[in-house]
Design an enzyme around this catalytic site. Sequence first.
Site, PDB file in Angstrom:
ATOM      1  N   GLU A   1       5.780  18.472   9.439  1.00 19.51           N
ATOM      2  CA  GLU A   1       3.398  17.872   9.767  1.00 19.51           C
ATOM      3  C   GLU A   1       3.517  17.194   9.582  1.00 19.51           C
ATOM      4  OE1 GLU A   1       0.970  18.099  10.410  1.00 19.51           O
ATOM      5  OE2 GLU A   1       0.027  19.813  10.169  1.00 19.51           O
TER       6      GLU A   1
ATOM      7  N   GLY B   1       2.349  16.920   4.989  1.00 21.11           N
ATOM      8  CA  GLY B   1       2.451  16.386   4.240  1.00 21.11           C
ATOM      9  C   GLY B   1       1.823  14.885   5.097  1.00 21.11           C
ATOM     10  N   SER B   2       2.107  13.612   4.424  1.00 22.43           N
ATOM     11  CA  SER B   2       2.011  12.767   4.951  1.00 22.43           C
ATOM     12  C   SER B   2       3.767  12.059   5.180  1.00 22.43           C
ATOM     13  CB  SER B   2       2.394  11.648   3.684  1.00 22.43           C
ATOM     14  OG  SER B   2       3.044  11.307   3.284  1.00 22.43           O
ATOM     15  N   THR B   3       3.876  11.184   6.218  1.00 19.17           N
ATOM     16  CA  THR B   3       4.916  10.538   7.053  1.00 19.17           C
ATOM     17  C   THR B   3       5.654  10.003   5.415  1.00 19.17           C
ATOM     18  OG1 THR B   3       3.488  10.847   8.992  1.00 19.17           O
ATOM     19  CG2 THR B   3       6.017   9.193   8.728  1.00 19.17           C
ATOM     20  N   LEU B   4       5.348   9.351   5.052  1.00 20.36           N
ATOM     21  CA  LEU B   4       6.235   8.647   4.036  1.00 20.36           C
ATOM     22  C   LEU B   4       7.220   9.647   3.163  1.00 20.36           C
ATOM     23  CD1 LEU B   4       6.744   5.481   2.171  1.00 20.36           C
ATOM     24  CD2 LEU B   4       4.924   6.476   0.607  1.00 20.36           C
ATOM     25  N   VAL B   5       6.190  10.643   3.187  1.00 18.57           N
ATOM     26  CA  VAL B   5       7.138  12.006   2.103  1.00 18.57           C
ATOM     27  C   VAL B   5       8.124  12.535   2.709  1.00 18.57           C
ATOM     28  CG1 VAL B   5       6.437  13.486   0.421  1.00 18.57           C
ATOM     29  CG2 VAL B   5       5.251  11.756   0.430  1.00 18.57           C
ATOM     30  N   GLY B   6       7.740  12.868   3.903  1.00 17.01           N
ATOM     31  CA  GLY B   6       8.579  13.475   5.208  1.00 17.01           C
ATOM     32  C   GLY B   6       9.294  12.749   5.173  1.00 17.01           C
TER      33      GLY B   6
ATOM     34  N   CYS C   1      -4.858  16.357   9.590  1.00 17.81           N
ATOM     35  CA  CYS C   1      -3.954  15.343  10.108  1.00 17.81           C
ATOM     36  C   CYS C   1      -3.896  15.133  11.743  1.00 17.81           C
ATOM     37  CB  CYS C   1      -2.091  15.955  10.239  1.00 17.81           C
ATOM     38  SG  CYS C   1      -2.737  17.997  10.070  1.00 17.81           S
TER      39      CYS C   1
ATOM     40  N   LYS D   1       6.104  25.435  -2.721  1.00 17.52           N
ATOM     41  CA  LYS D   1       5.232  24.462  -4.406  1.00 17.52           C
ATOM     42  C   LYS D   1       3.458  24.556  -3.485  1.00 17.52           C
ATOM     43  CE  LYS D   1       4.494  20.389  -4.056  1.00 17.52           C
ATOM     44  NZ  LYS D   1       3.387  20.430  -4.687  1.00 17.52           N
TER      45      LYS D   1
ATOM     46  N   GLU E   1      -3.539   6.101   9.096  1.00 15.26           N
ATOM     47  CA  GLU E   1      -3.856   6.978   9.652  1.00 15.26           C
ATOM     48  C   GLU E   1      -5.045   6.896   7.919  1.00 15.26           C
ATOM     49  OE1 GLU E   1      -3.066  11.946   8.842  1.00 15.26           O
ATOM     50  OE2 GLU E   1      -1.879  10.583   7.405  1.00 15.26           O
TER      51      GLU E   1
END
Length: 500
Positions: free
Chosen positions: A269, A246-251, A303, A193, A400
């Site tokens: 990452e 991507g972001s830590t939140l989505v991770g 990042c 994606k 960030e």
Amino acid sequence: MPATFVHKFDTPVFKGEVSVPLGLYIDGKWVDGADGTTIDVINPTNGKLITKIAEGTPKDVDLAVKAAQRAFDTTWGLHAKGADRSRLMNKLADLMEKNAETLSALEALDNGKTFKWAMRADISHSIACIRYYAGWADKIFGQVIETSEAKLTYTRHEPIGVVGQIVPWNFPLQMMSWKIGPALATGCAIVLKPSEFTPLTALYMSKLIDEAGFPAGVFNLVNGYGHVVGQAIADHMGIEKVAFTGSTLVGRKIMESAAKSNLKKVTLELGGKSPSIIFDDADLEEAIKWAAFGIYFNHGQCCCAGSRIFVHEKIYDEFLQRFTAHTKDLKVGDPFDPDCFQGPQISQQQYDRIMGYIESGKAEGATVHYGGHRIGQEGYFISPTIFTDTKPNMKIVQEEIFGPVCVVIKFKDDDDIVAQANDSIYGLAAAVFSQNVTRALSTAHKLRAGTVWINIANMLYPNVPFGGYKQSGIGRELGEYALSNYTAVKAVQVNLHIKL
């Protein structure tokens, strides 16, 4: 039948007509999404529509996974020799090289990064990455393990199966290459994606993958929103591994979905708040250039951006003066202007987020030493911004920002700076500037970061691993280390003459 985007570039750095399929690429065919809906792709230089791409759904992800599994079971995986995988990957790299200017132009168009830097960094690195992993394709093997003369024991490193890959918008082609390189080399089949903000190079790459001759179903692309298609990839029971940048939140959400579904393997990452440490014995002129490159490269949408710049108190004033002058000289504007270093931020959402952090810094008492404002009347351009007079608990110091915003902080001694640099939930990268190699290495070894640059910044190579400590992620991309993300180790024990 999916539409095709045809665009005629007439710029100082690139002229030509480019054709990009706008559908989903599943099982070697271009198709519309199951619901027949589309997603707008916006030009960040002016906020206007570039084109519309087909929108994928969970139904499309399921079709892509089934196609990938068929390929894995018949024409790919253990059914394709490493030498054959290598040949196809090198052919893909050849096609990327042949179309390098086209890929750079598409990257500049929907991402906003400058054509010059897309060519010099993103595209050249992506080609090198595919070639690097092509070299690994026939060199993935296990080992014979001594257990007993009565047994033969060995291991096999087998492709893990169907993998899901979710690519961010800041380095669209480069992050795609980081992910498909080791996956294809090891024999995995892919459902990818791209970001809905920057799909054009991924769509064009799908066209090149098809032209290179990869079997149908080995690579599949499903456009879509993260909370729909990304979520479907993370949840899918037929996907054995998911890679996300991507972001830590989505991770965190991806890890949760992986745990709740089939305990699929996960590599992440994620975010960063990287320190750049300028000691009093640094080559000041070079340190200024590299520190600026460390934060402002790719408009700060990086990042590993060196957004916390720590400067020894003995040279702080001189550094700040000269660093500010260097920042003022950076040209912000049209990505197709050969003299521009910085283009627009990716979207209105990201522009608002960055400006929100700038306002937060002001409200919490920091000083805007330079910048902090919009540039121009259209698009998402933000001036490179320098904050001073900060405190450790300020949002602009701890969180960030993902934009061209840095804080310049004074420090006293070596122990003091290590404590300050490590005072972060992140640990992706760091940079140290000193002419004393003992001092530089000693500091580097104490920093809690996955990458530490010494007297340089933001330099990455396909054969050098990249990844983070702490909340900057799990696992490593690039280098030999990345291959283990896409293989399962099988131990085989053969009885030669053991009797019960």
